[in-house]
Scaffold this motif. Structure first.
Motif, PDB file in Angstrom:
ATOM      1  N   PRO A 606       0.829  -1.199   0.000  1.00 31.49           N
ATOM      2  CA  PRO A 606       0.000   0.000   0.000  1.00 31.49           C
ATOM      3  C   PRO A 606       0.869   1.256   0.000  1.00 31.49           C
ATOM      4  O   PRO A 606       1.672   1.444   0.905  1.00 31.49           O
ATOM      5  CB  PRO A 606      -0.792  -0.124   1.319  1.00 31.49           C
ATOM      6  CG  PRO A 606      -0.004  -1.040   2.172  1.00 31.49           C
ATOM      7  CD  PRO A 606       0.795  -1.923   1.282  1.00 31.49           C
ATOM      8  N   LYS A 607       0.709   2.075  -1.037  1.00 31.37           N
ATOM      9  CA  LYS A 607       1.554   3.264  -1.159  1.00 31.37           C
ATOM     10  C   LYS A 607       0.703   4.471  -1.459  1.00 31.37           C
ATOM     11  O   LYS A 607      -0.334   4.370  -2.115  1.00 31.37           O
ATOM     12  CB  LYS A 607       2.516   3.092  -2.346  1.00 31.37           C
ATOM     13  CG  LYS A 607       3.624   2.155  -2.101  1.00 31.37           C
ATOM     14  CD  LYS A 607       4.542   2.198  -3.301  1.00 31.37           C
ATOM     15  CE  LYS A 607       5.520   1.059  -3.265  1.00 31.37           C
ATOM     16  NZ  LYS A 607       6.091   0.827  -4.573  1.00 31.37           N
ATOM     17  N   THR A 608       1.216   5.623  -1.018  1.00 34.76           N
ATOM     18  CA  THR A 608       0.546   6.878  -1.395  1.00 34.76           C
ATOM     19  C   THR A 608       0.878   7.140  -2.872  1.00 34.76           C
ATOM     20  O   THR A 608       1.778   6.492  -3.419  1.00 34.76           O
ATOM     21  CB  THR A 608       1.079   8.054  -0.570  1.00 34.76           C
ATOM     22  OG1 THR A 608       2.476   8.163  -0.820  1.00 34.76           O
ATOM     23  CG2 THR A 608       0.840   7.850   0.917  1.00 34.76           C
ATOM     24  N   ARG A 609       0.222   8.136  -3.459  1.00 40.91           N
ATOM     25  CA  ARG A 609       0.520   8.410  -4.877  1.00 40.91           C
ATOM     26  C   ARG A 609       1.950   8.879  -5.066  1.00 40.91           C
ATOM     27  O   ARG A 609       2.522   8.761  -6.131  1.00 40.91           O
ATOM     28  CB  ARG A 609      -0.480   9.429  -5.433  1.00 40.91           C
ATOM     29  CG  ARG A 609      -1.852   8.809  -5.495  1.00 40.91           C
ATOM     30  CD  ARG A 609      -2.748   9.414  -6.558  1.00 40.91           C
ATOM     31  NE  ARG A 609      -3.998   8.670  -6.535  1.00 40.91           N
ATOM     32  CZ  ARG A 609      -5.083   9.059  -5.879  1.00 40.91           C
ATOM     33  NH1 ARG A 609      -5.093  10.222  -5.255  1.00 40.91           N
ATOM     34  NH2 ARG A 609      -6.162   8.311  -5.867  1.00 40.91           N
ATOM     35  N   SER A 610       2.531   9.441  -3.990  1.00 37.75           N
ATOM     36  CA  SER A 610       3.937   9.866  -4.128  1.00 37.75           C
ATOM     37  C   SER A 610       4.906   8.710  -3.838  1.00 37.75           C
ATOM     38  O   SER A 610       6.114   8.892  -3.806  1.00 37.75           O
ATOM     39  CB  SER A 610       4.218  11.046  -3.204  1.00 37.75           C
ATOM     40  OG  SER A 610       3.962  10.662  -1.864  1.00 37.75           O
ATOM     41  N   GLY A 611       4.367   7.514  -3.621  1.00 36.31           N
ATOM     42  CA  GLY A 611       5.223   6.332  -3.508  1.00 36.31           C
ATOM     43  C   GLY A 611       5.630   5.967  -2.092  1.00 36.31           C
ATOM     44  O   GLY A 611       6.439   5.068  -1.881  1.00 36.31           O
ATOM     45  N   LYS A 612       5.093   6.649  -1.092  1.00 35.43           N
ATOM     46  CA  LYS A 612       5.469   6.339   0.296  1.00 35.43           C
ATOM     47  C   LYS A 612       4.688   5.112   0.779  1.00 35.43           C
ATOM     48  O   LYS A 612       3.462   5.052   0.640  1.00 35.43           O
ATOM     49  CB  LYS A 612       5.144   7.561   1.162  1.00 35.43           C
ATOM     50  CG  LYS A 612       5.724   7.496   2.534  1.00 35.43           C
ATOM     51  CD  LYS A 612       5.552   8.841   3.229  1.00 35.43           C
ATOM     52  CE  LYS A 612       5.877   8.722   4.671  1.00 35.43           C
ATOM     53  NZ  LYS A 612       4.907   8.385   5.593  1.00 35.43           N
ATOM     54  N   ILE A 613       5.406   4.156   1.343  1.00 37.49           N
ATOM     55  CA  ILE A 613       4.728   2.947   1.837  1.00 37.49           C
ATOM     56  C   ILE A 613       3.971   3.292   3.117  1.00 37.49           C
ATOM     57  O   ILE A 613       4.522   3.896   4.032  1.00 37.49           O
ATOM     58  CB  ILE A 613       5.742   1.820   2.111  1.00 37.49           C
ATOM     59  CG1 ILE A 613       6.431   1.403   0.813  1.00 37.49           C
ATOM     60  CG2 ILE A 613       5.063   0.608   2.750  1.00 37.49           C
ATOM     61  CD1 ILE A 613       7.596   0.457   0.985  1.00 37.49           C
ATOM     62  N   MET A 614       2.704   2.899   3.181  1.00 38.24           N
ATOM     63  CA  MET A 614       1.882   3.194   4.362  1.00 38.24           C
ATOM     64  C   MET A 614       2.066   2.078   5.393  1.00 38.24           C
ATOM     65  O   MET A 614       1.294   1.129   5.464  1.00 38.24           O
ATOM     66  CB  MET A 614       0.400   3.310   3.967  1.00 38.24           C
ATOM     67  CG  MET A 614       0.121   4.480   3.053  1.00 38.24           C
ATOM     68  SD  MET A 614       0.392   6.054   3.913  1.00 38.24           S
ATOM     69  CE  MET A 614      -1.031   6.077   4.969  1.00 38.24           C
TER      70      MET A 614
END
Ligand code: WTA
Length: 649
Positions: A606-614
């Motif tokens: 699961p990642k934000t649109r900027s690619g950060k893993i949640m």
């Protein structure tokens, strides 16, 4: 918050305790608040033997790079040895019990001789001089303590690497510190069987290594490979050494040691501690928090590879002239009665261990304490991770016979010594609660947004608002990382303050409970582990495309390591085999302490649109919790349901 029971200190103990009641505690703390420099300057004069007196107590002009006791000269090995020789030379300094029950009682006189010889060996045979870095990769044998003190004697900076770390981890630490020498052993004993350390050292020293010499202490006489010109034998060299080595005159702020610890990036940080402030607090906390008396025998079960072993096996007990127990073996071997048998035999007065050890001893030997005479004990300590109330209760009732104080000591590699802890003769304790700051320590739970102290009943970030003597002085070779790691998150009254990385709360009575890390550091069996470090290791497996590691509550270890792995190949023939291979890479890169307790192969993270893993979502899934976070902003919200189904069905 449910109300916790309160246990008053044992009145008999309080009578002779250094701090006898809460009034005395508040008086001391107020003295520190009123005039911080008078408080610390007074103790520095009283507790340490100075070769030259200091001019200033605290210099904050380059904050957060602070200096304590500038102008003062001393030597830490002299604090731990020389100043005791006239009054307690024949007293046991180190009581060593080997894995197989072999015992050595090393007096202060003998310690002096051994350390002086060792120091001469370092100088004459290994060319070590003041300021050189010396890596110590040793089992729990007295020579590990001699090595530390010998470095301190000649002004070399030791960097101990825990014996459970792999050759890759050792290599990284050698390189970062540009160490000149490694001190190791041919091996050691564990559950009566020999195990090897030297091959790990051999693999860690590559062609371009900064290491010039390897000193091998003979412990179990296992055959080891020998590199001519590089490897030297301790037994062969030590016998010809003089037992007199003048202690180097050190500045109060000369570095004493580095100790690498995990942070939120893949690269461990070389936490630097300097001489005077560190040794002062090591000694004072022995006196205040454990209330160790001159005639007492103190046992801390940690390994010297961790900060707890540095401060509370070697430096603290020896600085105050106590008897410190050093144990080579495994505390549950041959059975879970081993530590209680040792307490009985050596008449141990204070016992200090980690919650994981308490949980294991409880599980394996609930009734074992009853089989031994534990009446010598008066203070029990815990450290390294939050302790849970059932473990606390068993420790208090079965080990401490409901009469010993339990000191739940909260601190970190970076703090050098205790920061928050009950005082055994003074503090009414609550189970699993670190209670109050140790006198002299200005610790507060702050709201990270406003920098204001939170009210009773609320939680926030555990911070230290004024520099303290044993504070970390820097991250080796990386000034910027020191500032951003510790002084970037919380600002109080316009000034950045030290943030520990831990969350905490005040209860209705203002008692502090530590709730755990707020960053990506997890705590496995009381060992600090950066999830980024484990991820970096897993990524070295050639079939791994992506990985996210989180902590998951574990009944014995406190936290276990849970890895979500995206493989490069669409499928694997044998999942179990692939997981084993990935764990194999972790073992090579870090060591067995970082092996995953659980691993799942997933199709995406699961990642934000900027690619950060949640990671928060992954933590919830690992715990089996319902997902309450908003996932609509994720790059691909459907992966959450997929992963959740895989893990929790
Ligand atoms: C955790 C070990 C709750 C905390 C001395 C801290 C604790 C980290 C306690 C430091 C405690 C240590 N209660 N948590 N009594 N003591 N911790 O550097 O998360 O190995 O930040 O130092 O252990 O681990 P370190």
């Amino acid at each position: 918050m449910s109300k916790k029971p309160i246990f008053q200190p044992n009145p008999e103990f309080s009578k002779t305790a250094r701090i006898k009641n809460m009034d005395e505690y508040y008086a001391l703390q107020n003295k520190a608040i009123e005039d911080y420099e008078v408080f610390w300057g007074g103790y520095a004069k009283e507790k340490l033997d100075w070769m030259e007196p200091f001019d200033t107590v605290l210099d904050e002009s380059k904050f957060p790079f602070v200096q304590w006791f500038n102008g003062g000269k001393l030597n830490v090995s002299s604090q731990c040895i020389d100043r005791h020789l006239d009054t307690r030379g024949e007293k046991t300094a180190i009581l060593f019990e080997g894995d197989r029950g072999d015992i050595q009682k090393i007096t202060y006189n003998a310690l002096s001789k051994n350390v002086n010889k060792f120091a001469n060996l370092l100088k004459e045979d290994l060319g070590v001089t003041k300021g050189d870095r010396v890596v110590i990769y040793m089992p729990m044998i007295p020579e590990a303590a001699y090595a530390m003190l010998a470095c301190a004697r000649i002004g070399a900076i030791h960097s101990i690497v825990f014996g459970g770390f792999s050759s890759e981890a050792l290599k990284d630490r050698i390189e970062d510190a540009q160490a000149k020498v490694v001190i190791t052993a041919d091996g050691a004993f564990r559950k009566t069987k020999p195990y090897m350390l030297k091959p790990v050292v051999d693999a860690a020293i590559t062609k371009d290594s900064s290491i010039e010499k390897v000193l091998v202490v003979e412990r179990n006489n296992e055959e080891v490979t020998w590199v001519e010109g590089r490897d030297v034998s301790y037994t062969a060299l030590i016998k010809n050494k003089s037992d007199i080595c003048e202690a180097e005159v050190m500045d109060a702020e000369d570095p004493l040691f580095l100790l690498y610890t995990s942070g939120s990036t893949g690269k461990p940080k070389g936490v630097q501690h300097n001489s005077a402030g560190y040794i002062l607090w090591a000694q004072m906390t022995m006196e205040w928090v454990f209330d160790v008396k001159e005639e007492d025998t103190f046992w801390c079960t940690a390994d010297v590879g961790w900060i707890t072993g540095h401060t509370y096996i070697v430096y603290g007990p020896l600085a105050m002239g106590a008897t410190t127990v050093m144990f080579e073996g495994v505390i549950t071997y041959p059975d879970a009665g081993r530590p209680w048998k040792m307490v009985q035999e050596h008449k141990i007065n204070q016992f200090y261990t980690a919650p994981t050890a308490i949980r294991v001893l409880h599980k394996m030997g609930e009734n074992e304490p009853k089989n031994y005479d534990l009446s010598s004990l008066n203070v029990l300590g815990t450290v390294g991770e939050p302790i849970d109330p059932p473990a606390w209760k068993w420790y208090y009732e079965q080990v401490g016979n409901s009469t010993c104080a339990i000191v739940d000591t909260y601190w970190q590699t970076e703090t050098g010594g205790h920061i928050i802890s009950p005082l055994p003769g003074a503090t009414p304790i609550k189970p699993a609660c670190a209670t109050f700051p140790v006198p002299g320590i200005m610790a507060e739970i702050l709201d990270p947004k406003t920098g204001k102290k939170v009210a009773n009943g609320e939680s926030g970030y555990m911070c230290i608002t004024r520099p303290w003597p044993s504070m970390i002085r820097g991250v080796w070779g990386d000034e910027e990382r020191f500032i951003t790691s510790y002084f970037g998150d919380v600002v109080k009254d316009g000034k950045p303050v030290y943030f520990t990385g831990d969350g905490a709360n005040y209860d209705e009575d203002g008692y502090i409970t530590i709730t755990g890390r707020t960053d990506d550091v997890i705590n496995v069996s009381g060992h600090r582990m950066g999830t980024a470090e484990v991820e970096a290791a897993i990524k070295k497996h050639n079939n791994v495309a992506e990985v996210a590691v989180v902590g998951k509550p574990h009944a014995l270890k406190g936290e276990g390591i849970f890895a979500y792995v995206v493989l490069k190949s669409d499928s694997v023939e044998d999942e179990a085999l692939e997981k084993k291979a990935i764990n194999g890479v972790i073992k090579t890169e870090i060591g067995s302490i970082a092996l995953c307790d659980a691993m799942v192969f997933v199709s995406g993270l699961p990642k934000t649109r900027s690619g950060k893993i949640m990671r928060r979502i992954l933590r919830s899934i690992a715990k089996g919790e319902a997902i309450t976070q908003d996932i609509s902003t994720l790059e691909d919200p459907s992966v959450v349901a997929q992963i959740s189904k895989m893990v929790n069905g």
